[in-house]
Design a protein around this motif. Sequence first.
Motif, mmCIF file in Angstrom:
data_model
loop_
_atom_site.group_PDB
_atom_site.id
_atom_site.type_symbol
_atom_site.label_atom_id
_atom_site.label_comp_id
_atom_site.label_asym_id
_atom_site.label_seq_id
_atom_site.Cartn_x
_atom_site.Cartn_y
_atom_site.Cartn_z
ATOM 1 N N SER A 146 -51.790 -18.367 -27.413
ATOM 2 C CA SER A 146 -51.936 -19.287 -28.549
ATOM 3 C C SER A 146 -51.986 -20.739 -28.077
ATOM 4 O O SER A 146 -52.782 -21.539 -28.582
ATOM 5 C CB SER A 146 -50.772 -19.096 -29.525
ATOM 6 O OG SER A 146 -50.694 -17.764 -29.970
ATOM 7 N N GLY A 147 -51.137 -21.075 -27.088
ATOM 8 C CA GLY A 147 -51.132 -22.432 -26.569
ATOM 9 C C GLY A 147 -52.436 -22.800 -25.890
ATOM 10 O O GLY A 147 -52.943 -23.921 -26.052
ATOM 11 N N THR A 148 -53.009 -21.850 -25.149
ATOM 12 C CA THR A 148 -54.281 -22.110 -24.469
ATOM 13 C C THR A 148 -55.402 -22.309 -25.479
ATOM 14 O O THR A 148 -56.231 -23.223 -25.333
ATOM 15 C CB THR A 148 -54.630 -20.942 -23.528
ATOM 16 O OG1 THR A 148 -53.550 -20.736 -22.608
ATOM 17 C CG2 THR A 148 -55.901 -21.234 -22.756
ATOM 18 N N VAL A 149 -55.441 -21.477 -26.509
ATOM 19 C CA VAL A 149 -56.468 -21.614 -27.552
ATOM 20 C C VAL A 149 -56.319 -22.944 -28.277
ATOM 21 O O VAL A 149 -57.304 -23.640 -28.552
ATOM 22 C CB VAL A 149 -56.381 -20.435 -28.545
ATOM 23 C CG1 VAL A 149 -57.318 -20.669 -29.739
ATOM 24 C CG2 VAL A 149 -56.730 -19.126 -27.853
ATOM 25 N N LEU A 150 -55.076 -23.318 -28.578
ATOM 26 C CA LEU A 150 -54.829 -24.585 -29.258
ATOM 27 C C LEU A 150 -55.263 -25.772 -28.391
ATOM 28 O O LEU A 150 -55.828 -26.750 -28.899
ATOM 29 C CB LEU A 150 -53.345 -24.701 -29.604
ATOM 30 C CG LEU A 150 -52.911 -25.972 -30.358
ATOM 31 C CD1 LEU A 150 -53.643 -26.077 -31.695
ATOM 32 C CD2 LEU A 150 -51.404 -25.992 -30.567
ATOM 33 N N CYS A 151 -55.021 -25.674 -27.088
ATOM 34 C CA CYS A 151 -55.446 -26.748 -26.175
ATOM 35 C C CYS A 151 -56.964 -26.911 -26.176
ATOM 36 O O CYS A 151 -57.483 -28.032 -26.180
ATOM 37 C CB CYS A 151 -54.960 -26.459 -24.756
ATOM 38 S SG CYS A 151 -53.188 -26.692 -24.520
ATOM 39 N N VAL A 152 -57.669 -25.784 -26.163
ATOM 40 C CA VAL A 152 -59.141 -25.847 -26.182
ATOM 41 C C VAL A 152 -59.635 -26.472 -27.483
ATOM 42 O O VAL A 152 -60.582 -27.273 -27.486
ATOM 43 C CB VAL A 152 -59.725 -24.435 -25.986
ATOM 44 C CG1 VAL A 152 -61.256 -24.454 -26.159
ATOM 45 C CG2 VAL A 152 -59.367 -23.891 -24.611
ATOM 46 N N ILE A 153 -58.973 -26.128 -28.596
ATOM 47 C CA ILE A 153 -59.365 -26.713 -29.883
ATOM 48 C C ILE A 153 -59.130 -28.223 -29.890
ATOM 49 O O ILE A 153 -59.989 -28.995 -30.311
ATOM 50 C CB ILE A 153 -58.582 -26.042 -31.030
ATOM 51 C CG1 ILE A 153 -58.986 -24.565 -31.153
ATOM 52 C CG2 ILE A 153 -58.839 -26.764 -32.357
ATOM 53 C CD1 ILE A 153 -58.158 -23.785 -32.169
ATOM 54 N N LEU A 154 -57.968 -28.646 -29.397
ATOM 55 C CA LEU A 154 -57.657 -30.075 -29.355
ATOM 56 C C LEU A 154 -58.617 -30.827 -28.440
ATOM 57 O O LEU A 154 -58.991 -31.966 -28.721
ATOM 58 C CB LEU A 154 -56.221 -30.280 -28.876
ATOM 59 C CG LEU A 154 -55.117 -29.790 -29.820
ATOM 60 C CD1 LEU A 154 -53.744 -29.978 -29.171
ATOM 61 C CD2 LEU A 154 -55.164 -30.535 -31.148
#
Length: 325
Positions: A146-154
């Motif tokens: 989830s953290g990796t996906v959120l980083c890519v979105i940001l």
Amino acid sequence: MISYIIRRFLYAIPILIGVNILTFVLFFIINSPDDMARMQLGQKHVTQQAIENWKQQHGYDVPLLWNAKAQAEEKLTKTIFYQKSVNLFLFRFGVSDSGRNIGADIKERAWPSLAVALPTLIVGLVTNICFALLVVLFRGSYLELSGTVLCVILMSVSSLFYIIGGQFVIAKVLRWVPISGYDDGFAAIKFIALPVLIGVFSGLGSGVRWYRTLFLEEVEKDYVRTARAKGLTETQTLFRHVLPNAMIPILTGVVVVLPLLFMGSLIMESFFSIPGLGSYTIDAINSQDFAIVRAMVFLGSVLYVIGLLLTDISYTLVDPRVRLS
């Protein structure tokens, strides 16, 4: 170390000379003083006499590189290159095309830029490292995914969106801080709080993802497995061993933003009406004040060279194995 520092400063001289020459070519060879006069006068049918008057007022009425009409050393010194470019090495920035003292403006505007850039750098660095360590601590779990996906979105969202969205939600809707402006002393806190918050949040995605990669490389090394075998918990391993051994690439990344501490953020300062060096440069570009732009390009080069030197010195502080010679 002293001999190393002196040698690095000597290496920097040809680099700064190259930057100075390239800047001079871009501003005076490609764009002649006559063209600069026409852009400053802003008239479609400006007379040649008006152009000559403008050049004389701003010191552009002498030859570019060689003054054949002058005597002795004035053949070199009484030229645009010497008066406008060589003096930059002595940090004599001169007067802008609009008549302002560039050196005084830089001293005045450096503090607002520092007031925004320094907290953004420190808070952003600590926040990115903490979140990256948290993601590594729970590696292999849904939290890491989830953290990796959120980083890519940001990372995928433009910084302009964060600026405009932050101004609308926090400043206009919630009215927690002013939308823009600046003040002296402690009164400036309410004006720089939002730019710092946006600066930290906009860099969160790329920062956490990069530090996560660094820490993941370290946790697979033999010394980490040895630390675990000795009975250290995963948290103790991360903070006692992984983080200190990842400091060299972290310091290398920090040097990239060191010039911004003084040069300011062009976009951030313009949107928030902060009278720093970033907005100073943007205003100079918009008004086609080439004297200011030349000075800021040279100052940025000097700061970047100094930042590289400080980074090399800091390597010896975080890793005793590094020797400067």
